[in-house]
Design a protein around this motif. Structure first.
Motif, PDB file in Angstrom:
ATOM      1  N   UNK A 166       0.805  -0.977  -0.049  1.00 26.33           N
ATOM      2  CA  UNK A 166      -0.009   0.138   0.090  1.00 26.33           C
ATOM      3  C   UNK A 166       0.833   1.223   0.009  1.00 26.33           C
ATOM      4  N   UNK A 167       1.832   1.252   0.841  1.00 20.92           N
ATOM      5  CA  UNK A 167       2.780   2.478   0.949  1.00 20.92           C
ATOM      6  C   UNK A 167       3.812   2.528  -0.313  1.00 20.92           C
ATOM      7  N   UNK A 168       4.050   1.554  -0.703  1.00 20.96           N
ATOM      8  CA  UNK A 168       5.066   1.502  -1.889  1.00 20.96           C
ATOM      9  C   UNK A 168       4.161   2.271  -3.042  1.00 20.96           C
ATOM     10  N   UNK A 169       2.784   1.892  -3.177  1.00 21.38           N
ATOM     11  CA  UNK A 169       2.362   2.201  -4.251  1.00 21.38           C
ATOM     12  C   UNK A 169       1.785   3.720  -4.189  1.00 21.38           C
ATOM     13  N   UNK A 170       1.723   4.018  -2.963  1.00 24.85           N
ATOM     14  CA  UNK A 170       1.359   5.555  -2.828  1.00 24.85           C
ATOM     15  C   UNK A 170       2.568   6.410  -2.931  1.00 24.85           C
ATOM     16  N   UNK A 171       3.832   5.730  -2.879  1.00 25.95           N
ATOM     17  CA  UNK A 171       5.297   6.679  -2.958  1.00 25.95           C
ATOM     18  C   UNK A 171       5.621   6.255  -4.329  1.00 25.95           C
ATOM     19  N   UNK A 172       4.876   5.467  -5.202  1.00 20.53           N
ATOM     20  CA  UNK A 172       5.367   5.235  -6.703  1.00 20.53           C
ATOM     21  C   UNK A 172       6.579   4.830  -6.715  1.00 20.53           C
ATOM     22  N   UNK A 173       7.062   3.789  -6.001  1.00 22.46           N
ATOM     23  CA  UNK A 173       8.426   3.212  -5.976  1.00 22.46           C
ATOM     24  C   UNK A 173       8.180   1.731  -5.880  1.00 22.46           C
ATOM     25  N   UNK A 174       9.261   0.971  -6.599  1.00 21.78           N
ATOM     26  CA  UNK A 174       9.285  -0.380  -6.462  1.00 21.78           C
ATOM     27  C   UNK A 174      10.001  -1.001  -5.372  1.00 21.78           C
ATOM     28  N   UNK A 175       9.495  -2.241  -4.902  1.00 24.46           N
ATOM     29  CA  UNK A 175       9.965  -2.777  -3.613  1.00 24.46           C
ATOM     30  C   UNK A 175      11.475  -2.666  -3.706  1.00 24.46           C
ATOM     31  N   UNK A 176      12.384  -3.087  -4.953  1.00 25.35           N
ATOM     32  CA  UNK A 176      13.663  -2.938  -4.547  1.00 25.35           C
ATOM     33  C   UNK A 176      14.300  -1.697  -4.512  1.00 25.35           C
ATOM     34  N   UNK A 177      13.568  -0.838  -4.628  1.00 23.99           N
ATOM     35  CA  UNK A 177      14.053   0.792  -4.506  1.00 23.99           C
ATOM     36  C   UNK A 177      13.969   1.406  -3.122  1.00 23.99           C
ATOM     37  N   UNK A 178      13.363   0.435  -2.181  1.00 25.91           N
ATOM     38  CA  UNK A 178      12.855   0.968  -0.795  1.00 25.91           C
ATOM     39  C   UNK A 178      13.823   0.036   0.374  1.00 25.91           C
ATOM     40  N   UNK A 179      14.057   0.614   1.321  1.00 20.23           N
ATOM     41  CA  UNK A 179      14.526   0.234   2.437  1.00 20.23           C
ATOM     42  C   UNK A 179      13.354   0.595   3.456  1.00 20.23           C
ATOM     43  N   UNK A 180      13.531  -0.523   4.627  1.00 22.48           N
ATOM     44  CA  UNK A 180      12.441  -0.304   5.777  1.00 22.48           C
ATOM     45  C   UNK A 180      12.914  -0.335   7.019  1.00 22.48           C
TER      46      UNK A 180
END
Length: 228
Positions: A166-180
């Protein structure tokens, strides 16, 4: 390339240990010396377990505040201060948007500000109730985030990867482009299941396998270091 950094809130951006939010209040009321500290770990474990099991029902103000009132009553009962449970629970309910009730992890604002200034998209992925947006507003953290994902409001909780999605879609980023960044096993499992790189964080410096300094998140996100 990392484009977004996601954060848990409790024990990541806001300190959940009672010595930071409950003890100052008990001391001000002259009650701290009467608390049974030996019972504190179990009292907190029980209260947070109940919160985890039932917080998804707290989707409106009245339910959420009643829920937090019961949480604080349970803690007070657990440390032998049941005679004062209503007084303290009512105070905390009335002042739920006071910054003193939600102590910020050292360095959190600075790290969020630096990441924001560097152009990263920032999101919250938190197992919390209706109150979280107001809590973040009260602490001055809300403005850093492009999206605040709250389990009770999204209808799904970590470790379910759908909350991350949900959050990734809102940020318009793909999973490999994110850290948590988060403090719990649910954070790690949920992030991995969503395809996001997790960073285990411990603000109390008790877990030798966790990150203890939020500022290192910036170095990792920018590629200045490969490993934490």
């Amino acid at each position: 390339m990392i484009r977004a950094v996601l954060f848990d809130v409790g024990d990541t951006l806001i300190l959940g240990h009672p010595k930071y939010w409950l003890w100052p209040l008990l001391e001000a009321k002259g009650l701290a010396q009467q608390a049974d500290l030996k019972r504190l770990p179990q009292a907190m474990k029980d209260a947070y377990a109940h919160y985890s099991d039932h917080h998804m029902r707290a989707t409106d103000e009245a339910t959420a505040l009643a829920f937090w009132r019961a949480f604080h009553q349970e803690v007070m009962d657990g440390i032998g201060l049941g005679a004062y449970a209503d007084e303290v629970a009512d105070y905390l309910k009335e002042h739920w948007q006071s910054p003193q009730v939600w102590p910020i992890t050292p360095g959190a604002k600075e790290v969020l500000g630096e990441l924001k200034g560097l152009g990263f998209r920032l999101g919250v992925v938190s197992n919390w109730d209706w109150t979280l947006p107001g809590v973040l507003q009260a602490t001055g953290l809300a403005g850093f985030f492009d999206y605040i994902g709250v389990s009770a409001l999204e209808g799904v909780a970590k470790p379910d990867p759908r909350l991350f999605q949900v959050v990734l879609r809102a940020l318009q980023v793909e999973p490999p482009q994110a850290l948590h960044v988060g403090d719990s096993e649910d954070d790690i499992k949920g992030a991995l299941a969503a395809g996001v790189r997790p960073i285990l964080f411990d603000p109390y410096k008790e877990n030798p396998n966790a990150l203890h300094d939020l500022t290192r998140v910036v170095a990792y996100a920018t590629g200045r270091v490969e490993e934490l």
